[in-house]
Scaffold this active site. Structure first.
Site, PDB file in Angstrom:
ATOM      1  N   LYS A 105      30.678 -37.108 -15.173  1.00  0.00           N
ATOM      2  CA  LYS A 105      30.204 -36.117 -14.480  1.00  0.00           C
ATOM      3  C   LYS A 105      30.628 -34.613 -15.359  1.00  0.00           C
ATOM      4  O   LYS A 105      30.877 -33.501 -14.543  1.00  0.00           O
ATOM      5  CB  LYS A 105      30.173 -35.913 -13.169  1.00  0.00           C
ATOM      6  CG  LYS A 105      29.539 -37.151 -12.616  1.00  0.00           C
ATOM      7  CD  LYS A 105      29.442 -37.297 -11.200  1.00  0.00           C
ATOM      8  CE  LYS A 105      28.688 -38.576 -10.463  1.00  0.00           C
ATOM      9  NZ  LYS A 105      29.537 -39.748 -10.600  1.00  0.00           N
ATOM     10  N   ARG A 106      30.592 -34.469 -16.275  1.00  0.00           N
ATOM     11  CA  ARG A 106      31.028 -33.159 -17.155  1.00  0.00           C
ATOM     12  C   ARG A 106      30.133 -32.237 -16.847  1.00  0.00           C
ATOM     13  O   ARG A 106      28.859 -32.629 -16.975  1.00  0.00           O
ATOM     14  CB  ARG A 106      31.403 -33.542 -18.569  1.00  0.00           C
ATOM     15  CG  ARG A 106      32.712 -34.513 -18.998  1.00  0.00           C
ATOM     16  CD  ARG A 106      33.779 -34.321 -18.073  1.00  0.00           C
ATOM     17  NE  ARG A 106      34.820 -35.314 -18.774  1.00  0.00           N
ATOM     18  CZ  ARG A 106      35.884 -35.328 -17.809  1.00  0.00           C
ATOM     19  NH1 ARG A 106      35.918 -35.195 -16.655  1.00  0.00           N
ATOM     20  NH2 ARG A 106      36.958 -36.210 -18.483  1.00  0.00           N
TER      21      ARG A 106
END
Lengths: 271, 271
Positions: free
Chosen positions: B95-96
């Site tokens: 979930k960058r």
């Protein structure tokens, strides 16, 4: 001492709003450093020793370490900071955003593994993302609100049916619903002084991390007037590459000090 | 072979929509595994060997490794997958969400350091966050749209002045503006089948990663009817803890296989 108290002390006793981002790019190091063992740590240490009296915080950006499998040198850098300059808060810029048990793992990473004083977090998944960090009462949680990048407004400036843009809504719920432990802060880019002024109005004295005053080209006077709180502080003005790579020669640390001093004076002029 | 082709092959030739999340929690390992050296890798390997013919993908969640300074065991797990089961796509769930040069570092981490086939990304900062990942044309970029956690709607279901909720807007721009390389996918939780149906309508055949059908309790029939595309695939149905910790005894791998089979059959029943 809490994150907020450490920050307040640096703002006031050290008279500085400047934060130096520790974003190592070995291809931009001078050759004498790049060729040394643990080059990233050696570079960071030189930057820290040259600037520690001028800053209110350091902000390592974790992607720059993760891309190079250099977690050990991030740890060395943080250990060095804590042993030599324990009163300077460390903001781990990782923009984490996950939920429940996974967010707890990210909080362990930031606050226990790395011992950071504060961490940046993305609000898209709501309170479930924030809570596992915010429950560490002495640490800070810095929530993305209105960022400084060109496409920031693509979502953040969308108008809600209430009439307010999304970033204002984020500021409002951060201040009203998420800040029971008084350890929240927000990110608002220097490229958007009008938005910064609106956020300051909404959140009162809450600290605001402001990237983009250096290399990204925000206007210092507008940013300071928009962002200072009633105590004439409340801002963490971050510069990374503009300071770290001011010179790529062997004078890089002295050049970094000069840039940091210039930014501190620029900010204090309008304070 | 691209991420999408690998996935399509697993959906069709292996007749499975199930993805197993590799979220190691050593305190839930059986003692015989927990006490072994490289316990995380040993646990993952046993799970993988027991389930590889039943899955369309594996999804390691990076926080579970980062919190324990176990990047090396994540790497061992991925090396093992690539050597033993090279046709199973690996989704790195991190979930960058960051921009420009920093997002490039995260893309290097995911695609070069770890060699993942796809990565999860948070859209709050707009296209600047997506682009550095999407430019790897053979890899997948899985954008958070409507997540499965209790507070997901706090931002994602806010109504815009156009009348549509934020998550629908994200689905719309993902399909219309961000998918020039045909390598985007979205995350939509099983806890929100009505939202899943709206997203499917908006994005056509695009793959959708669906967490929450197992432990988080979504309804299989509603989810499948809402989420399948015209080819009766297009879904990556993830379960992590419900499979990994089905038993905490020495039969954990067999129990994980049983849970994976059950979930595959449940999904295929409505396919």
């Amino acid at each position: 001492m809490t994150f907020y108290q450490k920050l307040k002390d640096r703002w006031q006793a050290h008279n500085t709003l400047v934060c130096v981002g520790l974003d190592p790019l070995p291809e931009q190091f001078p050759a004498t450093v790049a060729d040394a063992p643990n080059a990233i740590f050696a570079f960071n240490r030189a930057i820290i020793d040259a600037t520690h009296d001028l800053v209110c915080a350091y902000k390592p950006q974790i992607a720059h370490y993760a891309a190079l499998a250099a977690e050990d040198q991030l740890q060395q850098t943080l250990d060095y900071l804590r042993s030599q300059y324990p009163d300077i808060p460390i903001l781990l810029d990782s923009k984490r955003g996950d939920i429940g048990s996974t967010a707890e793992q990210y909080a362990r990473e930031a606050f226990e593994r790395y011992g950071a004083d504060a961490v940046t977090v993305n609000p898209y998944m709501g309170w479930d993302t924030i809570q596992p960090f915010a429950q560490y009462r002495d640490r800070g949680v810095i929530v993305l609100c209105r960022t400084s990048n060109p496409s920031a407004g693509e979502l953040q400036n969308l108008h809600l049916d209430s009439g307010e843009p999304l970033f204002e809504h984020v500021a409002r719920i951060a201040a009203r619903d998420w800040n029971a432990n008084r350890n929240l802060a927000l990110v608002v880019g220097a490229t958007a002084p009008a938005e910064l002024a609106r956020v300051r109005q909404i959140v009162g004295d809450m600290p605001i991390l402001v990237p983009g005053l250096g290399a990204q080209g925000g206007d210092a006077e507008a940013v300071l007037q928009a962002g200072l709180n009633a105590q004439r502080d409340g801002l963490i003005i971050n510069s990374s590459r503009g300071i770290l790579y001011a010179s790529q020669g062997n004078d890089f640390a002295a050049a970094a000090r000069h840039e940091t001093e210039t930014l501190r004076e620029l900010a204090n002029r309008y304070r």
